[in-house]
Write a protein that holds these residues in place. Structure first.
Motif, PDB file in Angstrom:
ATOM      1  N   ASP A  26      35.109 -38.032 -12.055  1.00 44.76           N
ATOM      2  CA  ASP A  26      36.246 -37.125 -11.855  1.00 44.76           C
ATOM      3  C   ASP A  26      37.427 -37.929 -11.315  1.00 44.76           C
ATOM      4  O   ASP A  26      37.400 -38.390 -10.178  1.00 44.76           O
ATOM      5  N   PRO A  27      38.491 -38.115 -12.118  1.00 47.51           N
ATOM      6  CA  PRO A  27      39.621 -38.923 -11.663  1.00 47.51           C
ATOM      7  C   PRO A  27      40.363 -38.325 -10.473  1.00 47.51           C
ATOM      8  O   PRO A  27      41.123 -39.031  -9.800  1.00 47.51           O
ATOM      9  N   ASP A  28      40.138 -37.051 -10.192  1.00 47.70           N
ATOM     10  CA  ASP A  28      40.794 -36.402  -9.059  1.00 47.70           C
ATOM     11  C   ASP A  28      39.890 -36.303  -7.839  1.00 47.70           C
ATOM     12  O   ASP A  28      40.230 -35.608  -6.877  1.00 47.70           O
ATOM     13  N   ALA A  29      38.749 -36.978  -7.872  1.00 52.42           N
ATOM     14  CA  ALA A  29      37.809 -36.950  -6.745  1.00 52.42           C
ATOM     15  C   ALA A  29      37.799 -38.296  -6.031  1.00 52.42           C
ATOM     16  O   ALA A  29      37.905 -39.349  -6.664  1.00 52.42           O
ATOM     17  N   VAL A  30      37.662 -38.238  -4.714  1.00 52.22           N
ATOM     18  CA  VAL A  30      37.612 -39.436  -3.885  1.00 52.22           C
ATOM     19  C   VAL A  30      36.413 -39.307  -2.948  1.00 52.22           C
ATOM     20  O   VAL A  30      36.258 -38.282  -2.270  1.00 52.22           O
ATOM     21  N   MET A  31      35.574 -40.341  -2.900  1.00 53.69           N
ATOM     22  CA  MET A  31      34.430 -40.349  -1.990  1.00 53.69           C
ATOM     23  C   MET A  31      34.896 -40.769  -0.597  1.00 53.69           C
ATOM     24  O   MET A  31      35.610 -41.761  -0.443  1.00 53.69           O
ATOM     25  N   VAL A  32      34.492 -40.018   0.411  1.00 53.10           N
ATOM     26  CA  VAL A  32      34.765 -40.398   1.797  1.00 53.10           C
ATOM     27  C   VAL A  32      33.717 -41.426   2.197  1.00 53.10           C
ATOM     28  O   VAL A  32      32.518 -41.164   2.085  1.00 53.10           O
ATOM     29  N   ALA A  47      36.943 -38.379  12.710  1.00 49.78           N
ATOM     30  CA  ALA A  47      38.193 -39.140  12.606  1.00 49.78           C
ATOM     31  C   ALA A  47      38.366 -39.717  11.207  1.00 49.78           C
ATOM     32  O   ALA A  47      39.473 -39.707  10.650  1.00 49.78           O
ATOM     33  N   THR A  48      37.274 -40.197  10.618  1.00 49.71           N
ATOM     34  CA  THR A  48      37.340 -40.749   9.259  1.00 49.71           C
ATOM     35  C   THR A  48      37.732 -39.671   8.265  1.00 49.71           C
ATOM     36  O   THR A  48      38.614 -39.871   7.423  1.00 49.71           O
ATOM     37  N   LEU A  49      37.076 -38.511   8.353  1.00 48.52           N
ATOM     38  CA  LEU A  49      37.392 -37.423   7.426  1.00 48.52           C
ATOM     39  C   LEU A  49      38.804 -36.905   7.659  1.00 48.52           C
ATOM     40  O   LEU A  49      39.538 -36.633   6.695  1.00 48.52           O
ATOM     41  N   ALA A  50      39.224 -36.796   8.922  1.00 47.42           N
ATOM     42  CA  ALA A  50      40.584 -36.339   9.209  1.00 47.42           C
ATOM     43  C   ALA A  50      41.605 -37.281   8.575  1.00 47.42           C
ATOM     44  O   ALA A  50      42.606 -36.837   7.997  1.00 47.42           O
ATOM     45  N   GLY A  51      41.360 -38.585   8.663  1.00 46.65           N
ATOM     46  CA  GLY A  51      42.264 -39.554   8.048  1.00 46.65           C
ATOM     47  C   GLY A  51      42.362 -39.369   6.546  1.00 46.65           C
ATOM     48  O   GLY A  51      43.459 -39.455   5.961  1.00 46.65           O
ATOM     49  N   MET A  52      41.219 -39.097   5.900  1.00 44.73           N
ATOM     50  CA  MET A  52      41.227 -38.865   4.449  1.00 44.73           C
ATOM     51  C   MET A  52      41.988 -37.586   4.097  1.00 44.73           C
ATOM     52  O   MET A  52      42.738 -37.545   3.117  1.00 44.73           O
ATOM     53  N   ILE A  53      41.826 -36.550   4.908  1.00 43.76           N
ATOM     54  CA  ILE A  53      42.531 -35.292   4.657  1.00 43.76           C
ATOM     55  C   ILE A  53      44.035 -35.485   4.829  1.00 43.76           C
ATOM     56  O   ILE A  53      44.841 -34.949   4.055  1.00 43.76           O
ATOM     57  N   LEU A  54      44.432 -36.272   5.824  1.00 46.33           N
ATOM     58  CA  LEU A  54      45.862 -36.541   6.013  1.00 46.33           C
ATOM     59  C   LEU A  54      46.446 -37.312   4.834  1.00 46.33           C
ATOM     60  O   LEU A  54      47.600 -37.123   4.478  1.00 46.33           O
ATOM     61  N   ARG A  55      45.637 -38.188   4.218  1.00 45.41           N
ATOM     62  CA  ARG A  55      46.101 -38.930   3.039  1.00 45.41           C
ATOM     63  C   ARG A  55      46.092 -38.068   1.777  1.00 45.41           C
ATOM     64  O   ARG A  55      46.794 -38.369   0.814  1.00 45.41           O
ATOM     65  N   HIS A  56      45.246 -37.027   1.784  1.00 49.89           N
ATOM     66  CA  HIS A  56      45.121 -36.140   0.613  1.00 49.89           C
ATOM     67  C   HIS A  56      45.257 -34.687   1.082  1.00 49.89           C
ATOM     68  O   HIS A  56      44.276 -33.928   1.063  1.00 49.89           O
ATOM     69  N   PRO A  57      46.449 -34.276   1.518  1.00 53.04           N
ATOM     70  CA  PRO A  57      46.602 -32.902   2.031  1.00 53.04           C
ATOM     71  C   PRO A  57      46.320 -31.858   0.953  1.00 53.04           C
ATOM     72  O   PRO A  57      46.512 -32.107  -0.231  1.00 53.04           O
ATOM     73  N   ASP A  58      45.825 -30.723   1.414  1.00 49.47           N
ATOM     74  CA  ASP A  58      45.511 -29.577   0.556  1.00 49.47           C
ATOM     75  C   ASP A  58      44.364 -29.868  -0.404  1.00 49.47           C
ATOM     76  O   ASP A  58      44.252 -29.261  -1.472  1.00 49.47           O
TER      77      ASP A  58
END
Length: 196
Positions: A26-32, A47-58
């Motif tokens: 899936d080109p729109d999926a990113v593994m944490v 903290a790791t997941l929060a950082g990923m969410i901040l980079r990929h909001p919504d």
């Protein structure tokens, strides 16, 4: 297209796990990626997941096992993060392993986003009854996969297109006005989504 953040659980989701397959196809999926998936630490993982969410909001979060519990913790403890929806697959009860006890207690707060809990009747990590109770507490839909074990490789879940179908149906509920969101259909035959 909305980003899907794939959130693995204890020990990660290496191939041929369905999460690995999903991130690869899936080109729109990113593994944490957690620094040490074998020794989970709630604060570091959050903290790791929060950082990923901040980079990929919504984004839409798709968690498996301990990853599902981590998502519940994020929604309860980090309410300012921009998360569109959550798919919690085979959540694991932290009381079932000494390696997970720091993730207790499981938050019981209502989610303010569309969410679905995907559960199995013979999951060794959490009973179906407990998963149903959590889904009710979270105001999440409950999707019954029947007898699908822990929805992992051992249970026959390598490639799992049915997971993407569930995510797509969840994504369709993301509307600007919460009152207009249609409910996730409760009567989806489990054979359609289990190992499609």
């Amino acid at each position: 297209m909305t980003t899907t953040l794939i959130v693995p659980g204890l020990d990660g989701s290496p191939a041929p796990h369905w999460q690995h397959w999903w991130a690869r196809t899936d080109p729109d999926a990113v593994m944490v990626e957690f620094a040490d998936p074998h020794r989970p630490t709630p604060e570091l993982w959050e903290a790791t997941l929060a950082g990923m969410i901040l980079r990929h909001p919504d984004s839409i979060l798709v968690g498996h096992s301990l990853g599902a519990i981590l998502i519940a913790r994020m929604l309860a403890r980090w309410p300012g993060l921009r998360i569109s929806a959550a798919m919690l697959v085979a959540p694991a009860d932290p009381a079932n392993s000494d390696r997970l006890t720091r993730f207790q207690p499981i938050p019981q707060q209502r989610f303010d986003i569309p969410a679905v809990v995907v559960a199995s009747h013979d999951d060794p990590w959490m009973s179906f009854g407990q998963a149903a109770q959590l889904a009710a507490s979270w105001d999440a839909e409950l999707l019954d996969l029947g007898y699908a074990g822990h929805v992992n490789v051992a249970a026959g879940f390598g490639p799992w297109p049915g997971g993407k179908i569930i995510r797509d149906r969840l994504a369709a509920r993301i509307l600007p006005q919460p009152a207009l969101r249609p409910r996730f259909p409760r009567a989806v035959p489990h054979h359609v989504l289990a190992r499609v």
